[in-house]
Design a protein around this motif. Sequence first.
Motif, PDB file in Angstrom:
ATOM      1  N   VAL A  20      -2.303   0.135  -4.485  1.00  0.00           N
ATOM      2  CA  VAL A  20      -2.327  -1.087  -4.051  1.00  0.00           C
ATOM      3  C   VAL A  20      -2.035  -2.097  -4.829  1.00  0.00           C
ATOM      4  CG1 VAL A  20      -3.617  -2.804  -2.491  1.00  0.00           C
ATOM      5  CG2 VAL A  20      -4.294  -0.332  -2.531  1.00  0.00           C
ATOM      6  N   VAL A  30      -7.849  -7.830   1.400  1.00  0.00           N
ATOM      7  CA  VAL A  30      -7.799  -6.418   1.897  1.00  0.00           C
ATOM      8  C   VAL A  30      -8.637  -6.102   3.121  1.00  0.00           C
ATOM      9  CG1 VAL A  30      -8.399  -3.963   1.312  1.00  0.00           C
ATOM     10  CG2 VAL A  30      -7.146  -5.510  -0.571  1.00  0.00           C
ATOM     11  N   VAL A  55       0.726  -1.090  -0.023  1.00  0.00           N
ATOM     12  CA  VAL A  55       0.046   0.184   0.023  1.00  0.00           C
ATOM     13  C   VAL A  55       0.756   1.121  -0.016  1.00  0.00           C
ATOM     14  CG1 VAL A  55      -1.703   1.291   1.237  1.00  0.00           C
ATOM     15  CG2 VAL A  55      -1.900  -1.205   1.186  1.00  0.00           C
TER      16      VAL A  55
END
Length: 401
Positions: free
Chosen positions: A218, A242, A209
């Motif tokens: 990302v 995620v 990230v």
Amino acid sequence: MVDVVVAGGGPGGMLLGYLLARAGVQVRVLESRQDFDRDFRGDSMHPYTLELLDRLGLAQELLRLDHFKGRSFRFHTTKASFSVAAYDRLDTPFDYVALMPQVRFLDFLAAEAARLPAFSLEMGAKVTDLLTDETGAVAGVRHRRGEIGCELLVGADGRFSTVRRLAGLPARSLGATTDILWFRLPRDPADPPGADLELYYGPESYLGVLGGVRDWQVGYSVAKGDYARLRERGVEPIRDFVSTRVPWLADRVHLLTDFAQTTLLSVDISRVDRWYRPGLLLLGDAAHVISPVGGNGILMAVQDAVAAANRLVPAFRHGTPTTDDLAAIQRDRLPAIEKVQAQQVRVERRSARARARGRGAEPPAFLRRLFAIPALRAKGARDNAYGPYPPRLDPVVLSAH
């Protein structure tokens, strides 16, 4: 006819063009595309790059553009979170990694270089062939719009370099085992203020990230050869990863609905054995492809440009660069490139072995104990901020000619 043609308007090519033109060397940069706008390219400018731009009198103006300051690089395993690089411990006014869309940086460099009488930039000028003289030395290029002769052609046209292929200088793969699937998620004012440059590890993959002014970039790791299988499963496993590992992004991961919103970066680590032939020099990814892990690609290309300018400016002031001058540029840069690539190959092989044994992608547990030591976090930042054996811009490049 110009002194130097640079094929490729990326960070390394544009910076070299600027440095040479500032020293009075006649340069034309040929960029194959009509503009610099690319998505999911390297967006990071390390302290070395910012210090160099400051020395050139460019940093203050550049940093007026929107950018995000990454002050720490952190690992998040399933058991702990810890910093491996604390840039704010560096003794520099630029104690951070500046994350800025690469298009903004390249547009800025192009505008600054355009002020120099010795510089010109031609967009939409894809190289199609090399021109040679009676000895076989490269003497110019043919591109979509015509031909141009030069004393030196610099191939800075990236990992799929046309110049490298036409010159017959093949790259040798050193063994990458991972690809990266990139996508973006919007930024929210409530996001953690300390989230800068993060790696989140899971049982089979890791997630990078990178902070931005308006969004998060990302990157989801994929074992080479697994992309087709991943597509068949859809984006749901990625969204689950995620949500589980980066809970503060869980409220917007539903915005990822289709693979059309992603870009697959096929990771490569490779190097050309000889970066030159008479009349031609390769730099940046055209000469050596760096894995995106660690964000060193732009840094290595920038340092290539500095090392090349240090050698080429004196050579042009005394005549024309020789093959010995070109060989010296490779000698200057090769130890750093070898060291960076060797470290990346070790990481790739360790990850591949871990996946094969079903141990997941997490780094060794002892790293947490090591980086609990502040001095090692500072060293990690310094190593990443400057790279090994960073070249210093020779004052001759900035001196009157």
